[in-house]
Design an enzyme around this catalytic site. Structure first.
Site, PDB file in Angstrom:
ATOM      1  N   ASP A 204       0.830  -1.208   0.000  1.00 28.50           N
ATOM      2  CA  ASP A 204       0.000   0.000   0.000  1.00 28.50           C
ATOM      3  C   ASP A 204       0.868   1.264   0.000  1.00 28.50           C
ATOM      4  OD1 ASP A 204      -2.860   0.878   0.440  1.00 28.50           O
ATOM      5  OD2 ASP A 204      -1.961   1.858   2.166  1.00 28.50           O
ATOM      6  N   GLU A 268       1.972  -0.301  -4.883  1.00 31.97           N
ATOM      7  CA  GLU A 268       0.986   0.719  -5.251  1.00 31.97           C
ATOM      8  C   GLU A 268       1.728   2.049  -5.321  1.00 31.97           C
ATOM      9  OE1 GLU A 268      -3.235   2.786  -3.933  1.00 31.97           O
ATOM     10  OE2 GLU A 268      -1.683   2.444  -2.448  1.00 31.97           O
TER      11      GLU A 268
HETATM   12  C1  GLC Z   1      -4.199   3.067  -0.631  1.00 30.09           C
HETATM   13  C2  GLC Z   1      -5.397   2.159  -0.588  1.00 30.09           C
HETATM   14  C3  GLC Z   1      -6.577   2.966  -0.127  1.00 30.09           C
HETATM   15  C4  GLC Z   1      -6.298   3.452   1.278  1.00 30.09           C
HETATM   16  C5  GLC Z   1      -5.015   4.260   1.306  1.00 30.09           C
HETATM   17  C6  GLC Z   1      -4.533   4.456   2.708  1.00 30.09           C
HETATM   18  O1  GLC Z   1      -4.303   4.033  -1.596  1.00 30.09           O
HETATM   19  O2  GLC Z   1      -5.587   1.566  -1.828  1.00 30.09           O
HETATM   20  O3  GLC Z   1      -7.765   2.229  -0.159  1.00 30.09           O
HETATM   21  O4  GLC Z   1      -7.347   4.231   1.743  1.00 30.09           O
HETATM   22  O5  GLC Z   1      -3.969   3.603   0.637  1.00 30.09           O
HETATM   23  O6  GLC Z   1      -4.095   3.248   3.256  1.00 30.09           O
END
Ligand code: GLC
Length: 543
Positions: A204, A268
């Protein structure tokens, strides 16, 4: 299979499950691990190779699981570690790999580490988080902005007279990754799950782990417009993606490499292309797959979704990839509007053909295989704090997190109770059961595409090359050893003749209009509006 010497994840299709919304097994309106286990046969039938499961760890659910209060357990709402072990065993027995969501940037404010850290300035845990004195006027230490609220990202803690930093909600304090003890604790969390047989991690907000040690203000974005979300007001020059980040990532990668087999680290990363590809690491030693969201942006509005724009972006991505790096493609996730809503039902099918025939590992968001749309949520049912908190009021991300419609029974077979978010109004029509019966459905198309990819290494791992054609269509080839496929897609919703070139000949192996399979062609292909075809080539191709 010819792909023997490659890591499994290069030829895999990853299916993202948002566990709250996949299948409820205990009648509380929220999906759970046993629910996923009950649907393993569906995943096998569909033909995906891996599942990425969004967080199911203990959490106060301020951000629906992305605020973790214990990294090494399961939240009771989702089940138990025993359920988890059973799920992993069942998926592995069907040759489906398991990718977990790892959330290292922040914990929940209820995590014992943060509870200890906030007790006093001298607490041994204090430095596990990011604390700063107020600025001389008593305000926050700098102008960094929360991506979740669009407001300043520092929260004043009266007990100790300092601010703590949270890139997302106040309930999600950021960990200090410059502290070696934090790194060690988080590596141990990874090992806990690797020991239980997990095959890889989606990490994440990976680019947030390193912030400017001097905490300089982020510059104001001169192009900020009235329609932009509030967090675009600043350019995040110092609050994320700072020097040292790749060391943090390769350390994480080395933890995965302590274990046998090929276990991918997927990052991500919402970053511009040039910066994104640096996350492969200088020696391909950082993340295996930095999520490539460029298709998702291209599909944002119908106006941008053109053959010219797509061939440009595919070319740019291909050109930016470091030597030996493996590509990947994403069209949807739990944070972004559904593709069928952005492009419309007919082009969502074309987009699925594209996603599953480009070179690179595709990630498929649950229910996109049904052509599921974003669901409008009445104000009294809204749950996502990101939407509720944003000034100006938005729907947030609830519309893309609604329950999976399985069949025509109560609550579409998702739950015996009222689901935590409303089902789509179209649930009965687009359900798995209804679409399984219809050979022309989006689900049948997706299943055929996945089956063809499994049979034909050219489509999974083969080389990719653009095929110049006459007529406004996107065309390319996929080649592996003596097999070659030509993919031709209409993005303009207009019937057309696409001239492929003299000497090009072949047979249609798959079409959105399924009755064309087997059709022979030579030199050109007729496309109906919103059609995409996969042709196995039997002739010569321009090199
Ligand atoms: C990422 C996740 C999202 C979350 C954020 C904070 O972007 O995909 O859903 O709210 O991180 O953890």
């Amino acid at each position: 299979m010819v792909t023997r010497n490659r890591p499994w994840w290069q030829s895999a299709v990853v299916y993202q499950i948002y566990p709250r919304s996949f299948q409820d097994s205990n009648g509380d309106g929220v999906g759970d691990l046993q629910g996923i286990l009950d649907r393993v046969d569906y995943l096998t039938w569909l033909g995906v190779n891996a599942v990425w499961i969004s967080p199911f760890y203990p959490s106060p659910m301020a951000d629906f699981g992305y605020d973790i209060s214990d990294y090494v357990d399961i939240d009771p709402i989702f089940g138990t570690l025993a359920d988890f072990d059973r799920l992993v065993a069942a998926l592995h027995a069907r040759n489906i790999r398991v990718i977990l969501d790892f959330v290292p940037n922040h914990t929940s404010d209820r995590h014992p580490w943060f509870q200890e850290a906030r007790r006093s300035r001298s607490d041994p845990r204090r430095d596990w988080y990011i604390w700063r004195d107020p600025s001389p006027d008593g305000g926050p230490p700098n102008n960094w902005m929360s991506l979740a609220t669009g407001r300043n990202a520092w929260e004043f803690d009266a007990t100790t007279g300092q601010y703590y930093y949270h890139a997302f909600l106040g309930e999600q304090p950021d960990l200090n990754w410059r502290n070696p003890d934090v790194r060690k604790a988080m590596h141990d969390a990874l090992r806990f799950w690797l020991d239980r047989g997990v095959d890889g991690f989606r990490v994440d907000v990976l680019w947030h782990l390193a912030k400017d040690p001097q905490f300089r203000d982020d510059p104001i974005n001169p192009n900020f417009g009235a329609d932009d979300p509030p967090y675009r007001r600043l350019i995040p020059q110092y609050s994320a993606d700072q020097p040292g980040i790749l060391d943090i990532v390769s350390e994480m990668r080395r933890v995965l490499e302590e274990y046998p087999g090929d276990r991918p680290l997927i990052g991500e990363l919402y970053l511009p292309l040039k910066r994104l590809v640096e996350y492969y690491g200088p020696n391909l030693d950082a993340v295996h797959l930095p999520f490539n969201f460029s298709l998702l942006w291209a599909a944002w509005t119908r106006a941008k979704w053109t053959a010219a724009a797509l061939s440009r972006l595919i070319g740019e991505y291909d050109g930016a990839l470091p030597h030996g790096a493996w590509p990947n493609w994403v069209l949807g996730n739990h944070d972004q509007p559904r593709v069928a809503t952005r492009l419309g039902a007919a082009q969502a099918r074309v987009a699925m053909v594209l996603l599953l025939t480009l070179r690179g590992t595709p990630t498929l968001y649950y229910a996109d295989e049904l052509g599921h749309e974003s669901v409008p949520i009445p104000p009294d049912r809204m749950r996502d704090p990101f939407g509720i908190n944003m000034p100006g009021g938005t729907q947030g991300r609830d519309p893309v997190r609604t329950p999976m419609p399985w069949d025509g029974s109560m609550n579409s077979g998702f739950s015996a109770a009222e689901p935590w978010l409303p089902l789509a109004g179209t649930a009965a029509v687009i359900s798995v059961e209804a679409q399984k019966r219809d050979p022309r459905s989006m689900l049948s198309l997706t299943k055929s595409l996945l089956a063809l990819r499994r049979r034909e290494p050219a489509l999974a791992i083969g080389d990719w090359a653009p095929l110049p054609v006459e007529g406004e269509a996107l065309a390319y080839t996929r080649r592996w050893q003596d097999r070659c496929f030509i993919v031709v897609l209409d993005l303009e919703s207009r019937a057309k003749t696409v001239r492929l070139g003299d000497g090009v000949a072949g047979r249609i192996d798959l079409s959105i209009h399924s009755d064309r399979v087997g059709e022979q062609l030579s030199g050109a292909v007729e496309l109906a509006a919103d059609e995409a075809v996969i042709i196995s080539s039997t002739g010569s191709l321009p090199r």
